[in-house]
Design a protein around this motif. Sequence first.
Motif, PDB file in Angstrom:
ATOM      1  N   GLU A 159       0.843  -1.193   0.000  1.00  0.00           N
ATOM      2  CA  GLU A 159       0.000   0.000   0.000  1.00  0.00           C
ATOM      3  C   GLU A 159       0.888   1.257   0.000  1.00  0.00           C
ATOM      4  O   GLU A 159       0.647   2.219  -0.743  1.00  0.00           O
ATOM      5  N   HIS A 160       1.941   1.202   0.815  1.00  0.00           N
ATOM      6  CA  HIS A 160       2.881   2.326   0.872  1.00  0.00           C
ATOM      7  C   HIS A 160       3.535   2.546  -0.483  1.00  0.00           C
ATOM      8  O   HIS A 160       3.631   3.670  -0.979  1.00  0.00           O
ATOM      9  N   THR A 161       3.965   1.444  -1.117  1.00  0.00           N
ATOM     10  CA  THR A 161       4.652   1.546  -2.418  1.00  0.00           C
ATOM     11  C   THR A 161       3.754   2.242  -3.440  1.00  0.00           C
ATOM     12  O   THR A 161       4.212   3.114  -4.192  1.00  0.00           O
ATOM     13  N   TYR A 167       1.339   4.423  -3.051  1.00  0.00           N
ATOM     14  CA  TYR A 167       1.231   5.876  -2.824  1.00  0.00           C
ATOM     15  C   TYR A 167       2.541   6.581  -3.125  1.00  0.00           C
ATOM     16  O   TYR A 167       2.560   7.664  -3.704  1.00  0.00           O
ATOM     17  N   ARG A 168       3.672   5.953  -2.718  1.00  0.00           N
ATOM     18  CA  ARG A 168       4.962   6.603  -2.985  1.00  0.00           C
ATOM     19  C   ARG A 168       5.188   6.743  -4.488  1.00  0.00           C
ATOM     20  O   ARG A 168       5.678   7.773  -4.953  1.00  0.00           O
ATOM     21  N   GLN A 169       4.803   5.696  -5.253  1.00  0.00           N
ATOM     22  CA  GLN A 169       5.012   5.788  -6.704  1.00  0.00           C
ATOM     23  C   GLN A 169       4.228   6.966  -7.276  1.00  0.00           C
ATOM     24  O   GLN A 169       4.707   7.691  -8.129  1.00  0.00           O
ATOM     25  N   ARG A 208       8.444   7.496  14.414  1.00  0.00           N
ATOM     26  CA  ARG A 208       7.934   6.396  15.241  1.00  0.00           C
ATOM     27  C   ARG A 208       7.718   5.122  14.433  1.00  0.00           C
ATOM     28  O   ARG A 208       7.501   5.159  13.227  1.00  0.00           O
ATOM     29  N   ARG A 209       7.747   3.996  15.148  1.00  0.00           N
ATOM     30  CA  ARG A 209       7.378   2.704  14.595  1.00  0.00           C
ATOM     31  C   ARG A 209       6.631   1.937  15.675  1.00  0.00           C
ATOM     32  O   ARG A 209       6.709   2.275  16.857  1.00  0.00           O
ATOM     33  N   VAL A 210       5.939   0.841  15.276  1.00  0.00           N
ATOM     34  CA  VAL A 210       5.342  -0.059  16.256  1.00  0.00           C
ATOM     35  C   VAL A 210       5.698  -1.485  15.841  1.00  0.00           C
ATOM     36  O   VAL A 210       5.651  -1.813  14.650  1.00  0.00           O
ATOM     37  N   ARG A 256      12.333   2.154   3.306  1.00  0.00           N
ATOM     38  CA  ARG A 256      11.199   2.461   2.418  1.00  0.00           C
ATOM     39  C   ARG A 256      10.577   3.835   2.697  1.00  0.00           C
ATOM     40  O   ARG A 256       9.963   4.429   1.829  1.00  0.00           O
ATOM     41  N   HIS A 257      10.768   4.373   3.914  1.00  0.00           N
ATOM     42  CA  HIS A 257      10.181   5.685   4.219  1.00  0.00           C
ATOM     43  C   HIS A 257      11.164   6.837   4.031  1.00  0.00           C
ATOM     44  O   HIS A 257      10.876   7.965   4.450  1.00  0.00           O
ATOM     45  N   VAL A 258      12.312   6.545   3.414  1.00  0.00           N
ATOM     46  CA  VAL A 258      13.326   7.591   3.226  1.00  0.00           C
ATOM     47  C   VAL A 258      12.668   8.842   2.625  1.00  0.00           C
ATOM     48  O   VAL A 258      11.753   8.745   1.808  1.00  0.00           O
ATOM     49  N   CYS A 259      13.129  10.005   3.072  1.00  0.00           N
ATOM     50  CA  CYS A 259      12.433  11.257   2.733  1.00  0.00           C
ATOM     51  C   CYS A 259      12.307  11.481   1.228  1.00  0.00           C
ATOM     52  O   CYS A 259      13.305  11.616   0.525  1.00  0.00           O
ATOM     53  N   PRO A 260      11.079  11.587   0.724  1.00  0.00           N
ATOM     54  CA  PRO A 260      10.902  11.875  -0.695  1.00  0.00           C
ATOM     55  C   PRO A 260      11.198  13.342  -1.019  1.00  0.00           C
ATOM     56  O   PRO A 260      11.372  13.706  -2.171  1.00  0.00           O
TER      57      PRO A 260
HETATM   58  C1  HEM Z   1      14.152  19.997   5.452  1.00  0.00           C
HETATM   59  C2  HEM Z   1      14.531  18.946   5.752  1.00  0.00           C
HETATM   60  C3  HEM Z   1      13.859  17.599   5.843  1.00  0.00           C
HETATM   61  C4  HEM Z   1      14.294  16.606   6.649  1.00  0.00           C
HETATM   62  C5  HEM Z   1      15.470  16.668   7.602  1.00  0.00           C
HETATM   63  C6  HEM Z   1      13.425  15.459   6.416  1.00  0.00           C
HETATM   64  C7  HEM Z   1      13.615  14.245   7.032  1.00  0.00           C
HETATM   65  C8  HEM Z   1      12.817  13.124   6.814  1.00  0.00           C
HETATM   66  C9  HEM Z   1      13.043  11.808   7.393  1.00  0.00           C
HETATM   67  C10 HEM Z   1      14.164  11.450   8.365  1.00  0.00           C
HETATM   68  C11 HEM Z   1      12.074  10.988   6.939  1.00  0.00           C
HETATM   69  C12 HEM Z   1      11.915   9.480   7.254  1.00  0.00           C
HETATM   70  C13 HEM Z   1      10.683   9.196   8.073  1.00  0.00           C
HETATM   71  C14 HEM Z   1      10.542   7.766   8.541  1.00  0.00           C
HETATM   72  O1  HEM Z   1      11.408   6.913   8.285  1.00  0.00           O
HETATM   73  O2  HEM Z   1       9.509   7.470   9.191  1.00  0.00           O
HETATM   74  C15 HEM Z   1      11.215  11.774   6.090  1.00  0.00           C
HETATM   75  C16 HEM Z   1      10.085  11.307   5.472  1.00  0.00           C
HETATM   76  C17 HEM Z   1       9.228  12.115   4.762  1.00  0.00           C
HETATM   77  N1  HEM Z   1       9.471  13.412   4.335  1.00  0.00           N
HETATM   78 FE1  HEM Z   1      11.044  14.536   4.801  1.00  0.00          FE
HETATM   79  N2  HEM Z   1      12.478  15.790   5.493  1.00  0.00           N
HETATM   80  C18 HEM Z   1      12.706  17.093   5.097  1.00  0.00           C
HETATM   81  C19 HEM Z   1      12.012  17.788   4.138  1.00  0.00           C
HETATM   82  C20 HEM Z   1      10.925  17.309   3.485  1.00  0.00           C
HETATM   83  C21 HEM Z   1      10.214  17.991   2.430  1.00  0.00           C
HETATM   84  C22 HEM Z   1      10.635  19.300   1.803  1.00  0.00           C
HETATM   85  C23 HEM Z   1       9.139  17.192   2.098  1.00  0.00           C
HETATM   86  C24 HEM Z   1       8.084  17.372   1.039  1.00  0.00           C
HETATM   87  C25 HEM Z   1       7.743  18.429   0.438  1.00  0.00           C
HETATM   88  C26 HEM Z   1       9.178  16.019   2.932  1.00  0.00           C
HETATM   89  C27 HEM Z   1       8.243  15.010   2.932  1.00  0.00           C
HETATM   90  C28 HEM Z   1       8.382  13.813   3.597  1.00  0.00           C
HETATM   91  C29 HEM Z   1       7.387  12.744   3.550  1.00  0.00           C
HETATM   92  C30 HEM Z   1       6.044  12.776   2.828  1.00  0.00           C
HETATM   93  C31 HEM Z   1       7.925  11.666   4.279  1.00  0.00           C
HETATM   94  C32 HEM Z   1       7.289  10.311   4.541  1.00  0.00           C
HETATM   95  C33 HEM Z   1       7.758   9.320   3.505  1.00  0.00           C
HETATM   96  C34 HEM Z   1       7.228   7.929   3.722  1.00  0.00           C
HETATM   97  O3  HEM Z   1       6.721   7.624   4.794  1.00  0.00           O
HETATM   98  O4  HEM Z   1       7.325   7.138   2.779  1.00  0.00           O
HETATM   99  N3  HEM Z   1      10.285  16.104   3.742  1.00  0.00           N
HETATM  100  N4  HEM Z   1      11.702  13.061   6.011  1.00  0.00           N
END
Ligand code: HEM
Length: 381
Positions: free
Chosen positions: A69-71, A73-75, A272-274, A328-332
């Motif tokens: 489900e995550h994949t 939405y990410r795509q 967070r994780r569970v 897989r949740h690395v920041c998009p």
């Molecule tokens: C400015 C610095 C930013 C930092 C340091 C940062 C850091 C992170 C990190 C560490 C995660 C991993 C979360 C996890 O493993 O649960 C994450 C996920 C995410 N970030 Fe960023 N982020 C930044 C900016 C942004 C921006 C600009 C956006 C979008 C416009 C964004 C959107 C997201 C989203 C949607 C996720 C969740 C991805 C997923 O669960 O697949 N972030 N971010």
Amino acid sequence: MPDDLSAAGRDLRAYTDTLRPRHGVVRNIHGEWVLLRHGLVVEAALDDERFSSAVSSHLQIPNGLDAAEHTAYRQALDRFLTPEALAPFHEEFRRVAADLVASLPRGVAVDAVSEVGVRFAVRAQSAWLGWPADLEDRLVTWVAENHAATRSGDKSWTLKVAEAFDELIRCVLEPRRSAGREGGADADDVTARLMRTEVNGRPLTDAEIVSVLRNWTGGDLGSIAQCVGVLLHYLATHPELQDRLRSGVPEAELDALIDEILRIDDPFVSNRRVTTCPVTIGGVALPQGARVKLNWTSANRDEAVFGDPDALDPARNASRNLVYGIGRHVCPGRLLATLELRIALQELLTASSSIVLDPRQAAERAVSPVGGWRTVPVVLA
Ligand code: HEM
């Protein structure tokens, strides 16, 4: 076992620095298991079957989803954040940064977080999403409220702030929707395109669109502003680096330096994780349903991996830097964040001959769980 990672007024980094050599995993006052070491944080982030992201009862897209489900939405969503998708915004971000820097007073203190970081983040994000400039003050107020509510740990306040944001987003969606209903020209900004996005063969629902925008905005506004605070504090206390950057370095080198400064003082503290089953991690047995925190800030300072955590060494540390997460949740939003931060720094450095800390007011650390600085008074010359 130490149990308090949330006490107000502590520099979270100094605290976790003292804990980490003795404990890889600690339990905080909320009963969450906090992973402090680099290896453990990476292990949990990569093991998304046993460490689920479905931590909230609220819809969180894509953050709260797991597996296929995550994949899906990410795509659908990652295509908004590719280099090609972001290319049209470079000039606009530069204009936003240049205008803001030109408006800053010289010779008196300005707060790098609220007066530079938040303003820049809100204006750049509005430019990216196609939101009207008159939302700026509401968004700025929302960022401050959101931080205050997060700091307070008061769930009903956090919920109220989340609802206020939903309301704000509805004001952005409604005109686009009614333009569509009335046969008006379809807006072609990022928000309008998100509203037309399909996942699994159907358009996103309203609740999903609001959730995506909340996560983009949460990532963008809060974190970018905190990052600007950390970066300007670092530059103000390292004049030799400031001079080197002012004389001009290639973009890739500047980006690597930004990542490395954020590694040393990562303001995006944790996620967070569970657990989905009983798991042993770092020698600690966790039951199924254990609430776990991946502490990126602490992992990024793990001496077992980085040696002296305060030594600035982008080439050595880049491959293990966890500022934007892993797995897989690395920041998009990494490219967007890096682009905005690079442009903001370039404009600040080009339009000033020096940036120093204000000798009259000390910078103040943010209160956990927010990382970085609450205020960084700097003087531009
Ligand atoms: C400015 C610095 C930013 C930092 C340091 C940062 C850091 C992170 C990190 C560490 C995660 C991993 C979360 C996890 O493993 O649960 C994450 C996920 C995410 N970030 Fe960023 N982020 C930044 C900016 C942004 C921006 C600009 C956006 C979008 C416009 C964004 C959107 C997201 C989203 C949607 C996720 C969740 C991805 C997923 O669960 O697949 N972030 N971010």
